[in-house]
Design a protein around this motif. Structure first.
Motif, PDB file in Angstrom:
ATOM      1  N   VAL A 128       0.785  -1.140   0.114  1.00 47.63           N
ATOM      2  CA  VAL A 128       0.073   0.084  -0.038  1.00 47.63           C
ATOM      3  C   VAL A 128       1.047   1.247  -0.153  1.00 47.63           C
ATOM      4  CG1 VAL A 128      -1.820   1.279   1.193  1.00 47.63           C
ATOM      5  CG2 VAL A 128      -1.728  -1.322   1.225  1.00 47.63           C
ATOM      6  N   PRO A 129       0.787   2.187  -1.041  1.00 48.65           N
ATOM      7  CA  PRO A 129       1.415   3.271  -1.098  1.00 48.65           C
ATOM      8  C   PRO A 129       1.119   4.126   0.056  1.00 48.65           C
ATOM      9  CG  PRO A 129       0.053   3.337  -2.769  1.00 48.65           C
ATOM     10  CD  PRO A 129      -0.112   2.017  -2.099  1.00 48.65           C
ATOM     11  N   VAL A 130       2.056   5.041   0.592  1.00 45.57           N
ATOM     12  CA  VAL A 130       1.966   5.702   1.610  1.00 45.57           C
ATOM     13  C   VAL A 130       0.871   6.785   1.310  1.00 45.57           C
ATOM     14  CG1 VAL A 130       3.003   7.525   3.186  1.00 45.57           C
ATOM     15  CG2 VAL A 130       4.398   5.590   2.753  1.00 45.57           C
ATOM     16  N   GLU A 131       1.100   7.481   0.170  1.00 46.61           N
ATOM     17  CA  GLU A 131      -0.014   8.321  -0.089  1.00 46.61           C
ATOM     18  C   GLU A 131      -1.435   8.085  -0.249  1.00 46.61           C
ATOM     19  OE1 GLU A 131       4.105   9.123  -1.942  1.00 46.61           O
ATOM     20  OE2 GLU A 131       2.450   7.511  -1.689  1.00 46.61           O
ATOM     21  N   GLY A 132      -1.747   6.668  -0.319  1.00 46.07           N
ATOM     22  CA  GLY A 132      -2.923   6.117  -0.169  1.00 46.07           C
ATOM     23  C   GLY A 132      -3.741   6.153   0.902  1.00 46.07           C
ATOM     24  N   ILE A 133      -2.850   6.171   2.001  1.00 42.46           N
ATOM     25  CA  ILE A 133      -3.273   6.184   3.348  1.00 42.46           C
ATOM     26  C   ILE A 133      -3.102   7.348   4.257  1.00 42.46           C
ATOM     27  CG2 ILE A 133      -3.368   3.719   3.388  1.00 42.46           C
ATOM     28  CD1 ILE A 133      -0.651   3.763   4.979  1.00 42.46           C
ATOM     29  N   ILE A 135      -4.237  10.430   4.183  1.00 42.97           N
ATOM     30  CA  ILE A 135      -5.499  11.149   4.855  1.00 42.97           C
ATOM     31  C   ILE A 135      -6.054  10.522   6.021  1.00 42.97           C
ATOM     32  CG2 ILE A 135      -7.707  11.920   3.980  1.00 42.97           C
ATOM     33  CD1 ILE A 135      -6.696  12.251   1.153  1.00 42.97           C
ATOM     34  N   ALA A 136      -6.127   9.217   5.614  1.00 46.20           N
ATOM     35  CA  ALA A 136      -6.750   8.498   6.813  1.00 46.20           C
ATOM     36  C   ALA A 136      -5.718   8.657   8.163  1.00 46.20           C
ATOM     37  CB  ALA A 136      -6.798   6.950   6.563  1.00 46.20           C
ATOM     38  N   GLN A 137      -4.342   8.675   8.102  1.00 47.52           N
ATOM     39  CA  GLN A 137      -3.521   9.121   9.052  1.00 47.52           C
ATOM     40  C   GLN A 137      -3.669  10.384   9.507  1.00 47.52           C
ATOM     41  OE1 GLN A 137       0.533   8.356   7.487  1.00 47.52           O
ATOM     42  NE2 GLN A 137       0.121   5.902   7.503  1.00 47.52           N
ATOM     43  N   PHE A 138      -3.785  11.208   8.752  1.00 47.55           N
ATOM     44  CA  PHE A 138      -4.160  12.576   9.218  1.00 47.55           C
ATOM     45  C   PHE A 138      -5.389  12.790  10.126  1.00 47.55           C
ATOM     46  CE2 PHE A 138      -5.691  16.767   8.759  1.00 47.55           C
ATOM     47  CZ  PHE A 138      -4.782  17.666   9.281  1.00 47.55           C
ATOM     48  N   THR A 139      -6.578  12.019   9.537  1.00 45.83           N
ATOM     49  CA  THR A 139      -7.852  12.179  10.283  1.00 45.83           C
ATOM     50  C   THR A 139      -7.573  11.596  11.680  1.00 45.83           C
ATOM     51  OG1 THR A 139      -8.628  10.430   9.016  1.00 45.83           O
ATOM     52  CG2 THR A 139      -9.015  12.615   8.140  1.00 45.83           C
ATOM     53  N   THR A 140      -6.992  10.505  11.699  1.00 44.48           N
ATOM     54  CA  THR A 140      -6.724   9.645  12.908  1.00 44.48           C
ATOM     55  C   THR A 140      -6.044  10.558  13.961  1.00 44.48           C
ATOM     56  OG1 THR A 140      -6.774   7.542  11.696  1.00 44.48           O
ATOM     57  CG2 THR A 140      -5.904   7.504  14.156  1.00 44.48           C
ATOM     58  N   MET A 141      -4.874  11.129  13.651  1.00 46.46           N
ATOM     59  CA  MET A 141      -3.947  12.037  14.350  1.00 46.46           C
ATOM     60  C   MET A 141      -4.962  13.327  14.802  1.00 46.46           C
ATOM     61  SD  MET A 141      -1.227  10.500  14.854  1.00 46.46           S
ATOM     62  CE  MET A 141      -2.007   8.820  14.599  1.00 46.46           C
ATOM     63  N   ARG A 142      -5.846  13.789  14.029  1.00 49.85           N
ATOM     64  CA  ARG A 142      -6.570  14.948  14.385  1.00 49.85           C
ATOM     65  C   ARG A 142      -7.768  14.511  15.314  1.00 49.85           C
ATOM     66  NH1 ARG A 142     -10.405  16.574   9.859  1.00 49.85           N
ATOM     67  NH2 ARG A 142     -11.432  14.863  10.527  1.00 49.85           N
ATOM     68  N   GLY A 157       4.781   5.544  11.936  1.00 44.30           N
ATOM     69  CA  GLY A 157       5.960   4.784  11.541  1.00 44.30           C
ATOM     70  C   GLY A 157       6.434   4.051  12.788  1.00 44.30           C
ATOM     71  N   SER A 158       5.782   3.966  13.549  1.00 41.24           N
ATOM     72  CA  SER A 158       6.396   3.299  15.010  1.00 41.24           C
ATOM     73  C   SER A 158       6.566   1.794  14.845  1.00 41.24           C
ATOM     74  CB  SER A 158       5.412   3.337  16.137  1.00 41.24           C
ATOM     75  OG  SER A 158       4.173   2.856  15.768  1.00 41.24           O
ATOM     76  N   ILE A 159       6.075   1.056  13.798  1.00 34.17           N
ATOM     77  CA  ILE A 159       6.272  -0.256  13.697  1.00 34.17           C
ATOM     78  C   ILE A 159       5.879  -0.548  12.100  1.00 34.17           C
ATOM     79  CG2 ILE A 159       5.822  -2.486  14.156  1.00 34.17           C
ATOM     80  CD1 ILE A 159       4.867  -2.192  16.592  1.00 34.17           C
ATOM     81  N   GLY A 160       7.157  -0.814  11.405  1.00 31.84           N
ATOM     82  CA  GLY A 160       7.285  -0.960   9.991  1.00 31.84           C
ATOM     83  C   GLY A 160       6.794  -2.382   9.479  1.00 31.84           C
ATOM     84  N   ALA A 161       5.901  -2.493   8.469  1.00 30.56           N
ATOM     85  CA  ALA A 161       5.754  -3.909   7.988  1.00 30.56           C
ATOM     86  C   ALA A 161       6.831  -4.548   7.591  1.00 30.56           C
ATOM     87  CB  ALA A 161       4.575  -3.909   7.095  1.00 30.56           C
ATOM     88  N   MET A 162       7.960  -3.864   6.921  1.00 29.94           N
ATOM     89  CA  MET A 162       8.978  -4.764   6.253  1.00 29.94           C
ATOM     90  C   MET A 162       9.911  -5.109   7.417  1.00 29.94           C
ATOM     91  SD  MET A 162      11.849  -3.274   3.520  1.00 29.94           S
ATOM     92  CE  MET A 162      12.474  -2.049   5.233  1.00 29.94           C
ATOM     93  N   ASP A 219      12.067  11.521   6.462  1.00 37.64           N
ATOM     94  CA  ASP A 219      10.779  11.664   5.854  1.00 37.64           C
ATOM     95  C   ASP A 219      10.386  13.037   5.867  1.00 37.64           C
ATOM     96  OD1 ASP A 219       8.129  11.198   5.596  1.00 37.64           O
ATOM     97  OD2 ASP A 219       7.513  10.775   7.671  1.00 37.64           O
ATOM     98  N   PHE A 220       9.691  13.289   4.928  1.00 37.16           N
ATOM     99  CA  PHE A 220       9.499  14.888   4.656  1.00 37.16           C
ATOM    100  C   PHE A 220       7.770  14.993   4.351  1.00 37.16           C
ATOM    101  CE2 PHE A 220       8.327  18.082   1.399  1.00 37.16           C
ATOM    102  CZ  PHE A 220       8.880  19.245   2.127  1.00 37.16           C
ATOM    103  N   LEU A 221       7.172  14.206   3.733  1.00 37.36           N
ATOM    104  CA  LEU A 221       5.849  14.588   3.656  1.00 37.36           C
ATOM    105  C   LEU A 221       4.824  14.321   4.883  1.00 37.36           C
ATOM    106  CD1 LEU A 221       3.450  14.936   1.366  1.00 37.36           C
ATOM    107  CD2 LEU A 221       3.440  12.522   1.063  1.00 37.36           C
TER     108      LEU A 221
END
Length: 286
Positions: A128-133, A135-142, A157-162, A219-221
């Motif tokens: 799953v690309p980061v850009e696809g989720i 917005i969901a991450q932002f609303t969750t943090m909000r 990014g506290s636990i990465g799948a890779m 990380d920048f975005l």
């Protein structure tokens, strides 16, 4: 007089032209990867009187100076931004090493219903690309009230799948007999994990630590989206401000780039002997 060894790892002889071709390709890759960094370093050491766009270009500065680095610190609070990045990156290393080790061991060694489905979920999460989720991450943090905080930068990014899959494969490569012997001796799952399995995959832990630090530090975005207070800016956002304000002074931009890259070089230099061993430990098991 000894001659150069021209055999591969399996003892087969390598033709001289193949050996030359390999070194030429390695040199080309080295130039493409290290060349831009060395050019940035050279530009950061050039004074205002030197033309950095001369033709032909001059790689070595005529009068090396560190004034550009002090000018970066005078222009933006670069050390405050670096400290914010360091806090997020260090916390990211801890959470990834601990969380990925626990999850990887559970996927590799524990027996429970749904283990394969959980492994598949981690694999799909990597696709799953980061850009696809984002917005969901932002609303969750909000909704959690964590926007404009360093904790909000850290959590996604506290636990990465890779990293979890790297640890899983490292644990799978360990001999099962050792843990079975410990189980017979009465060791519970935590004792087998902490005293047997975890010390055996320190190399992979170093790989996870390097990946987690680099991913968080560079990380920048996500910090750009979740942060709005300049007091909480990370280094990547601060350097973007530097580039946007002083786009005509490439010396300042180059000096800021070197400041951002230097901690990564120091980290890798300190952990490289564990890194290459860990790549083998966490390799995909066929």
């Amino acid at each position: 007089m000894s001659i150069l060894k021209t055999t591969d790892a399996e003892g087969r002889r390598i033709a001289p032209w193949q050996l030359v071709l390999r070194y030429v390709l390695l040199l080309a890759v080295l130039v493409l990867t290290v060349g831009p960094f060395l050019w940035q370093l050279s530009t950061s050491l050039k004074g205002p009187g030197e033309d950095i766009f001369s033709s032909p270009p001059k790689f070595f500065p005529s009068h090396p100076t560190l004034d550009n680095y002090s000018r970066v610190a005078d222009t933006i609070p670069v050390w405050d931004y670096a400290f914010n990045s360091l806090k997020v990156a260090a916390a990211n290393v801890v959470t990834n090493c601990v969380g990925a080790a626990l999850a990887g061991y559970a996927l590799a060694r524990l027996r429970y219903r749904g283990r394969r489905a959980a492994t598949l979920a981690f694999i799909l999460a990597m696709l799953v690309p980061v850009e696809g989720i984002i917005i969901a991450q932002f609303t969750t943090m909000r909704d959690l009230g964590l926007n404009n905080t360093l904790l909000g930068v850290l959590l996604p990014g506290s636990i990465g799948a890779m990293n979890v899959l790297l640890m899983r494969n490292a644990f799978l490569n360990l001999p099962q007999e050792i843990e079975e012997a410990a189980f017979v001796d009465g060791a519970n799952v935590w004792q087998r994990f902490l005293r047997i399995a975890l010390p055996s995959v320190r190399g992979t832990l170093a790989v996870v630590a390097i990946f987690a630090f680099m991913g968080s530090w560079d990380d920048f975005l996500w910090p750009l989206i979740v942060l709005s207070d300049p007091d909480h800016f990370t280094l990547t956002i601060g350097l973007n401000y530097l580039h946007g304000t002083f786009a005509n002074d490439e010396r300042l931009v180059a000096a800021g780039t070197i400041i951002a890259v230097l901690p990564l070089i120091v980290l890798f230099a300190g952990l490289q002997r564990f890194f290459f061993r860990g790549v083998g430990e966490g390799a995909v098991k066929g």
